[in-house]
Design an enzyme around this catalytic site. Structure first.
Site, mmCIF file in Angstrom:
data_model
loop_
_atom_site.group_PDB
_atom_site.id
_atom_site.type_symbol
_atom_site.label_atom_id
_atom_site.label_comp_id
_atom_site.label_asym_id
_atom_site.label_seq_id
_atom_site.Cartn_x
_atom_site.Cartn_y
_atom_site.Cartn_z
ATOM 1 N N HIS B 60 -21.628 -53.030 -89.689
ATOM 2 C CA HIS B 60 -22.691 -54.003 -89.988
ATOM 3 C C HIS B 60 -23.979 -53.270 -90.306
ATOM 4 C CE1 HIS B 60 -23.351 -53.110 -85.753
ATOM 5 N NE2 HIS B 60 -24.435 -53.853 -85.696
ATOM 6 N N ASP B 64 -28.691 -48.593 -86.345
ATOM 7 C CA ASP B 64 -27.976 -47.617 -85.515
ATOM 8 C C ASP B 64 -26.523 -47.449 -85.938
ATOM 9 O OD1 ASP B 64 -27.724 -50.264 -84.599
ATOM 10 O OD2 ASP B 64 -27.254 -49.669 -82.557
ATOM 11 N N ASP B 210 -20.381 -54.095 -83.220
ATOM 12 C CA ASP B 210 -20.928 -54.732 -82.034
ATOM 13 C C ASP B 210 -20.443 -56.177 -81.968
ATOM 14 O OD1 ASP B 210 -22.362 -52.362 -82.190
ATOM 15 O OD2 ASP B 210 -24.307 -53.275 -82.313
#
Lengths: 302, 302
Positions: B60, B64, B210
């Site tokens: 995504h 990070d 995530d």
């Protein structure tokens, strides 16, 4: 005036060399100059307080000079920064940063102000009561600016004993600091230089990376206290300068000499070299006061 | 199957922690999964040969997980790479990379192929004769996919002594490896299991970062050899999971248990924690075979 080199190598970041980024402390400002990948980590490593950085200057849009900017802008947000951040750099930079912020689904919580540059002549891009910053148009493969950071002229210093002896009212101290003669309590004109001392000389820092040898910058950086001039190549690789639009150590030294600067710092070394003493040796054949940039090194010019 | 963790921390890169990136070696492929800032340096530090990376998977568009990608793409160019590079990631990634390349005035000299993802159901995005890669739709603040890397079923192993004894022509070896019974030189049908051994079991690796706790991924990752599941928070901070769309170590362990995976690796730790043993302890209350990701660590699953 204090300069910390976070990175001073060209091309790609490696385990032992960082791409370009510097922090200039001048008159209580902390200016970040260029921002290669990994700059935010180098700022931490060198214990630079993120909140003190309010102005970032990007010379050009090659990766080794700005790929770390989006990460820094983003980290400032995650750390709930509220302080305004001003970014000065070529047209296009704003689009890159805003596109990535849009795709991440978030915006900075702090005011982010872009100052996009497109002029081909030197211009004043920042000014307050202590410092001025000018662009230095450079000649590289894409649109590139160096930056000249100039302290404004300092005030004269009062010799407080002589001022008291001369019986001058405190209301005139401001005028004295500004260099004016004043009339004392007895109605006598007191010559300024009798009761004041010369101010500390205003310093200046000229950052010139990346550029081919270019004498057009000389009038802009004339008499600078410190010149950082890229020296990507040694003399033996001079033939690479024209196609890549970079300079040798000798080119940098020639500019330093012709511009009559006090100190020359070399950097932006090509990663093809492993040691840098030869850069210094070659520059010193032309200009004497040469320093070598090194990742993590701080130069103090006070 | 070998997994190297280049970085396993959330949010911002620091001097002692790296953002997310991993290298999965599977059936002679070297897949790069996510690419936080500084990944190219971590690849060098872990001696991963750049030329072996031909496929990069981006989960995504939070920084990070991908701010290091443009630097890597650019470095490949500077190193005169010629090998094709395939990038799989959310819509928008291509625009970000191409915009930055356009502004730098250069393009890659190697073929750069984008595979932009937008499906909300699992899809096959890569396949060759040895490996398949599927997306795992995750639930995060923005469009996010995990990835399931699956070895194709391995061939049965010939017991060469028994094969010779059975008087089978070499022309039938291929059929035997594929599991078929064959007729020998004497016209007798030989049962496959009499002359072959079971193949090495095909392995699989599910990468899920995530995501908030999400049972919808279970049918996709069912019986995986290894599951990497994010565990941003400990139990005491569980209340942060819903607003940030992240998981706790216990959430990860519950998914591992329900999906009947062999091994669970925890990672994507919030930078608020300094040690990670508590993550393991909390996960182990639910699922036994738990490993902790660590920057620079390699897990061998052969």
């Amino acid at each position: 005036m204090k300069l910390t080199i976070l990175g001073c190598h060209s091309a790609t970041p490696r385990t032992n060399t960082n791409p370009t980024s510097q922090v200039l402390e001048i008159k209580n400002h902390m200016f970040l100059i260029d921002c290669g990948e990994g700059t935010q980590v180098e700022l931490r490593r060198n214990r630079v307080k993120f909140s003190r950085i309010k102005h970032i200057f990007i010379s050009h849009l090659h990766g080794d000079h700005y790929f770390g900017l989006i990460g820094l802008v983003n980290t400032f947000s995650l750390l709930t920064r509220e302080t305004e951040l001003h970014i000065y750099g070529p047209e296009g930079l704003k689009e890159v940063i805003l596109l990535q912020m849009k795709l991440s689904g978030g915006w900075t919580k702090y005011p982010l102000v872009f100052h996009e540059l497109s002029s081909k002549v030197s211009e004043l891009i920042f000014e307050d009561d202590k410092v001025e910053v000018y662009t230095i148009p450079l000649k590289h493969r894409i649109y590139t600016n160096g930056f000249l950071f100039k302290e404004k002229k300092n005030e004269r210093k009062l010799d407080i004993n002589l001022v008291n002896e001369a019986n001058i009212d405190t209301a005139y101290f401001r005028k004295l600091k500004q260099g004016y003669d004043v009339v004392n309590e007895d109605g006598v004109l007191i010559a300024n230089e009798k009761v004041t001392k010369d101010p500390i000389l205003a310093k200046s820092y000229a950052y010139c990376s990346d550029t081919v040898y270019n004498e057009e910058m000389i009038p802009i950086i004339k008499d600078a206290t410190v010149l950082y001039h890229e020296s990507t190549f040694l003399d033996k690789n001079e033939s690479l300068c024209i196609p890549t639009k970079h300079s040798t150590a000798k080119h940098a030294a020639t500019i330093a000499k012709k511009a009559n600067v006090e100190t020359l710092i070399l950097g932006h070394y090509s990663t093809r070299y492993s040691g840098y003493n030869e850069f210094k040796a070659e520059a010193k054949t032309i200009f004497d006061n040469v320093l070598l940039a090194k990742d993590g090194k701080t130069f103090n010019f006070d």
